[in-house]
Design a protein around this motif. Structure first.
Motif, mmCIF file in Angstrom:
data_model
loop_
_atom_site.group_PDB
_atom_site.id
_atom_site.type_symbol
_atom_site.label_atom_id
_atom_site.label_comp_id
_atom_site.label_asym_id
_atom_site.label_seq_id
_atom_site.Cartn_x
_atom_site.Cartn_y
_atom_site.Cartn_z
ATOM 1 N N TYR A 52 0.793 -1.235 0.000
ATOM 2 C CA TYR A 52 0.000 0.000 0.000
ATOM 3 C C TYR A 52 0.823 1.282 0.000
ATOM 4 O O TYR A 52 0.244 2.380 -0.011
ATOM 5 C CB TYR A 52 -0.944 0.004 1.209
ATOM 6 C CG TYR A 52 -1.956 -1.103 1.160
ATOM 7 C CD1 TYR A 52 -2.954 -1.114 0.186
ATOM 8 C CD2 TYR A 52 -1.904 -2.167 2.060
ATOM 9 C CE1 TYR A 52 -3.883 -2.139 0.131
ATOM 10 C CE2 TYR A 52 -2.835 -3.198 2.002
ATOM 11 C CZ TYR A 52 -3.816 -3.175 1.038
ATOM 12 O OH TYR A 52 -4.735 -4.193 0.973
ATOM 13 N N THR A 55 -0.302 4.969 1.337
ATOM 14 C CA THR A 55 -1.742 5.247 1.222
ATOM 15 C C THR A 55 -2.623 4.271 1.988
ATOM 16 O O THR A 55 -3.836 4.262 1.784
ATOM 17 C CB THR A 55 -2.170 5.229 -0.264
ATOM 18 O OG1 THR A 55 -2.036 3.890 -0.768
ATOM 19 C CG2 THR A 55 -1.322 6.168 -1.098
ATOM 20 N N THR A 57 -5.102 2.408 4.485
ATOM 21 C CA THR A 57 -6.232 2.917 5.245
ATOM 22 C C THR A 57 -6.480 2.053 6.479
ATOM 23 O O THR A 57 -5.983 0.922 6.578
ATOM 24 C CB THR A 57 -7.512 2.922 4.399
ATOM 25 O OG1 THR A 57 -7.873 1.565 4.102
ATOM 26 C CG2 THR A 57 -7.312 3.702 3.109
ATOM 27 N N GLU A 58 -7.271 2.579 7.393
ATOM 28 C CA GLU A 58 -7.596 1.840 8.610
ATOM 29 C C GLU A 58 -8.276 0.518 8.298
ATOM 30 O O GLU A 58 -7.960 -0.515 8.911
ATOM 31 C CB GLU A 58 -8.485 2.688 9.505
ATOM 32 C CG GLU A 58 -8.834 2.025 10.817
ATOM 33 C CD GLU A 58 -9.484 2.988 11.807
ATOM 34 O OE1 GLU A 58 -9.786 2.546 12.930
ATOM 35 O OE2 GLU A 58 -9.688 4.162 11.466
ATOM 36 N N GLU A 60 -7.928 -1.366 5.721
ATOM 37 C CA GLU A 60 -6.941 -2.320 5.212
ATOM 38 C C GLU A 60 -6.038 -2.838 6.332
ATOM 39 O O GLU A 60 -5.688 -4.022 6.357
ATOM 40 C CB GLU A 60 -6.124 -1.652 4.107
ATOM 41 C CG GLU A 60 -6.949 -1.448 2.833
ATOM 42 C CD GLU A 60 -6.365 -0.425 1.880
ATOM 43 O OE1 GLU A 60 -6.747 -0.452 0.688
ATOM 44 O OE2 GLU A 60 -5.535 0.418 2.303
ATOM 45 N N TRP A 86 1.337 8.256 7.270
ATOM 46 C CA TRP A 86 -0.030 8.095 7.748
ATOM 47 C C TRP A 86 -0.658 9.425 8.153
ATOM 48 O O TRP A 86 -1.854 9.504 8.424
ATOM 49 C CB TRP A 86 -0.071 7.120 8.919
ATOM 50 C CG TRP A 86 1.096 7.220 9.860
ATOM 51 C CD1 TRP A 86 2.236 6.465 9.843
ATOM 52 C CD2 TRP A 86 1.253 8.116 10.969
ATOM 53 N NE1 TRP A 86 3.081 6.832 10.868
ATOM 54 C CE2 TRP A 86 2.506 7.850 11.580
ATOM 55 C CE3 TRP A 86 0.463 9.127 11.518
ATOM 56 C CZ2 TRP A 86 2.984 8.548 12.684
ATOM 57 C CZ3 TRP A 86 0.928 9.830 12.627
ATOM 58 C CH2 TRP A 86 2.175 9.530 13.191
ATOM 59 N N GLY A 89 -3.290 13.257 4.364
ATOM 60 C CA GLY A 89 -4.632 12.843 3.973
ATOM 61 C C GLY A 89 -4.797 12.590 2.496
ATOM 62 O O GLY A 89 -5.747 11.914 2.087
ATOM 63 N N ASN A 116 -9.318 11.085 7.516
ATOM 64 C CA ASN A 116 -10.034 10.544 6.353
ATOM 65 C C ASN A 116 -9.554 9.144 6.008
ATOM 66 O O ASN A 116 -10.292 8.343 5.424
ATOM 67 C CB ASN A 116 -9.889 11.479 5.149
ATOM 68 C CG ASN A 116 -8.450 11.647 4.687
ATOM 69 O OD1 ASN A 116 -7.541 11.807 5.507
ATOM 70 N ND2 ASN A 116 -8.225 11.616 3.382
ATOM 71 N N ARG A 117 -8.334 8.824 6.381
ATOM 72 C CA ARG A 117 -7.798 7.472 6.158
ATOM 73 C C ARG A 117 -7.961 6.592 7.386
ATOM 74 O O ARG A 117 -8.078 5.369 7.266
ATOM 75 C CB ARG A 117 -6.326 7.567 5.758
ATOM 76 C CG ARG A 117 -6.097 8.174 4.382
ATOM 77 C CD ARG A 117 -4.624 8.448 4.130
ATOM 78 N NE ARG A 117 -3.797 7.273 4.363
ATOM 79 C CZ ARG A 117 -2.478 7.316 4.517
ATOM 80 N NH1 ARG A 117 -1.840 8.480 4.446
ATOM 81 N NH2 ARG A 117 -1.794 6.211 4.724
ATOM 82 N N PHE A 118 -7.936 7.204 8.550
ATOM 83 C CA PHE A 118 -8.053 6.478 9.822
ATOM 84 C C PHE A 118 -9.175 7.129 10.642
ATOM 85 O O PHE A 118 -8.926 7.943 11.523
ATOM 86 C CB PHE A 118 -6.716 6.523 10.571
ATOM 87 C CG PHE A 118 -5.585 5.911 9.811
ATOM 88 C CD1 PHE A 118 -5.353 4.543 9.857
ATOM 89 C CD2 PHE A 118 -4.760 6.690 9.007
ATOM 90 C CE1 PHE A 118 -4.328 3.970 9.137
ATOM 91 C CE2 PHE A 118 -3.725 6.131 8.279
ATOM 92 C CZ PHE A 118 -3.515 4.772 8.339
#
Length: 617
Positions: A52, A55, A57-58, A60, A86, A89, A116-118
């Motif tokens: 990844y 990029t 994400t939580e 994943e 991490w 964003g 926004n990712r976590f």
């Protein structure tokens, strides 16, 4: 890498405060505990980088953690590590977003997760909810950070927790990473410098972090910051395993890093390239004397299974390593006792990949063996051995690293000098007489750097005969290989524009060392002309790529070695006399009773791994 909270049961004691311990109490606690005890065996885990990139994400991370808890935890796998950036964003795959990064940073100049990712990090919770999720499954949580203080914190003159200084008082531009410009160097000794690192690890401890991978720390080796980070971890009151990265740590600093970190890198970024894997035999042999409990030379991650989903190298794929090469990788890493950090997307694993990660005999050797060392190397037939301290048995790994050899540069129709980022224009003109030739071979070889960012371009390649010319890119190649990624027409090997010394080229071939591109030549052409250049993607990486370009008009390949070769070991070399029982650790079969000599056949690029015991009477 990520973090946890202080209310965690850590190695037998409960930290009941949700804030970091005071320096006095933490110092006292740290003095009683040798941090090497926090990793008594080499760490096993998953890291998001190979699949990844920057990029992940939580969702994943949780999916990989759930897989680990279900299928791997019982085999000793426990760390789940979130790799680089991490806190951004809007980062991008296949190259960092440095144009307009969406920073997430707190009022004390410390990066925090992008919500926004976590999503669980929203509201100032940081990584604590994600760490709690992992801890509830019996796993441990890790994060990646870059050495230094954020450039954005310096620009905003953000205050440092526990100090009257600001980020602008502790930084230097000297030593800034050439490949990512998020951070400045922290200058040891300045008021606020140690306090800044202390504040970082206080934050990570409050999140519940168990593992931190600190990037841009090993090569070049930043000794003052290594020492500040060690001190900050010890003051945090939490047992956080320290991993340094990337590149080969200078072996002159082996004793120092051994005394400050739990694991340290021995190579640059390692991908699914046989050439890189083969180089590890020499690297592991060099570093084997420095293996000790709690301090491990790190041969880098395992690029196995499904990788490249949104990674920096290549596209979505199953590992390009053959099964033989995967056995070589796992056998060498295990007998060398490197930490094992799996890089693939765990939920995408096939049965074969899972079998590599859960072989109880191999993992037991990795966990408990001692006196791990290369026994011999005879050209490309290699043997490693180690001891079982509990039984007196010996472990034996046999490798066949034979390759189809290439002709030396002296036999090429043309060969460049080694091209580096210090070469004027980072390129060299190519002009080769090809009169009467029916074949053209474009070869790039690694010039010897340790970073593995050897992005190479054949720019404006043209076949000429007087005033007649044809672009080579208009013709199909017959075969093309690349040490990493795939050769590409009119694009760099990473899929970006062809850029050399900042200049864009529309025509050319992007590749990577070590590579070979073969053409059937049309008749009548007498010259091949081009520009051989180091792509910007390589030139920006620390010391950059180091390349040699060669042109052959005759087949440069020597005859292919046999598919298998016997690797002979005198049992006396292992300290074993009399009849012995030999057990294959990968298959679980007792293959033979041996006396005097053991000499199995090993497939090319393959490995065998054995436990050898004195036969009981």
């Amino acid at each position: 890498m990520r973090g946890r909270t202080l209310t965690q049961l850590t190695a037998g004691f409960l930290l009941t405060s949700v804030v970091a311990a005071t320096p006095a109490t933490a110092q006292k606690a740290a003095a009683k505990t040798d941090f090497h005890q926090w990793a008594p065996t080499p760490p096993l885990g998953w890291n998001s980088w190979d699949c990844y990139g920057p990029t992940v994400t939580e969702a994943e991370v949780k999916a990989n953690a759930d897989y680990m808890a279900r299928y791997l935890k019982s085999s000793g796998w426990e760390y789940v590590v979130v790799d680089i950036r991490w806190y951004v964003g809007n980062d991008t795959a296949h190259g960092y977003n440095e144009k307009n990064p969406d920073w997430n940073i707190d009022s004390y100049g410390r990066f925090v997760p992008a919500p926004n990712r976590f999503p669980s990090a929203a509201g100032g919770k940081g990584f604590k909810p994600l760490a709690d999720y992992l801890h509830a499954r019996g796993l441990k949580f890790g994060i990646h950070i870059m050495r230094g203080v954020p450039v954005v914190a310096v620009q905003r003159q953000l205050p440092i927790l526990g100090s009257k200084a600001t980020a602008a008082d502790i930084y230097s531009k000297e030593g800034q990473a050439g490949w990512l410009h998020d951070m400045y160097t922290v200058v040891a000794g300045r008021p606020g410098a140690q306090e800044y690192y202390n504040s970082l690890f206080q934050l990570y401890a409050s999140w519940g972090v168990d593992f931190v991978k600190v990037d841009d720390l090993s090569s070049p080796y930043h000794k003052p910051e290594v020492e500040m980070i060690r001190r900050a971890i010890d003051l945090s009151g939490r047992r956080i395993v320290l991993s340094t990265s990337p590149g080969e740590t200078p072996i002159t600093e082996a004793k120092h890093v051994q005394q400050h970190a739990n694991m340290w890198r021995t190579v640059g970024d390692f991908w699914d390239s046989w050439e890189q894997l083969k180089e590890h035999f020499e690297v592991c042999n060099r570093w084997a004397p420095y293996i000790r409990p709690g301090a491990y030379p790190d041969a880098d991650m395992l690029p196995l299974g499904r990788i490249g989903i949104r990674a920096e190298r290549g596209d979505d794929r199953m590992s390009r390593f053959t099964r033989d090469e995967q056995y070589t990788l796992m056998s060498l890493w295990s007998i060398f006792r490197s930490p094992l950090m799996f890089g693939g997307d765990l939920p995408s694993n096939d049965a074969f990949t899972l079998s590599l990660l859960t072989n109880k005999d191999v993992l037991a050797m990795h966990r408990t063996s001692t006196n791990n060392r290369q026994l011999f190397r005879k050209d490309n037939l290699i043997a490693w051995t180690a001891d079982d301290p509990n039984t007196g048995d010996k472990f034996l790994a046999l490798f066949n690293a034979q390759d189809q050899e290439l002709a030396p540069a002296s036999e090429a129709a043309w060969a460049s000098a080694v091209i580096t980022r210090q070469t004027p224009g980072q390129s060299q003109p190519v002009d080769v007489d090809i009169s009467g030739a029916s074949k053209l071979y474009l070869n790039v070889r690694d010039g010897g750097d340790d970073i593995a960012w050897d992005h190479a371009n054949w720019l404006n390649p043209v076949l000429r005969n007087g005033s007649n010319s044809v672009l080579l890119t208009s013709l199909p190649w017959k075969t093309a290989s690349a040490g990493w990624g795939k050769a590409a027409a009119n694009k760099s090997v990473s899929g970006a524009d062809l850029l050399v010394a900042g200049k864009k080229y529309d025509q050319g071939i992007g590749t990577h060392s070590n590579s070979m591109i073969e053409y059937d030549l049309p008749t009548g052409f007498t010259r091949f002309q081009a520009t051989a250049g180091l792509d910007n993607a390589g030139a920006a990486q620390n010391t950059g790529g180091t390349l040699q370009f060669l042109v052959f008009t005759k087949n440069p390949f020597r005859p292919m070695p046999a598919d298998s070769a016997r690797v002979s070991v005198a049992l006396a070399q292992l300290g074993l006399m009399g009849p012995c029982t030999v057990r294959d650790l990968w298959t679980g079969k007792t293959t033979t009773a041996a006396t005097g000599e053991f000499a199995p056949y090993v497939r090319r690029h393959g490995a065998k791994l054995y436990r050898i015991s004195k036969t009981k009477k």
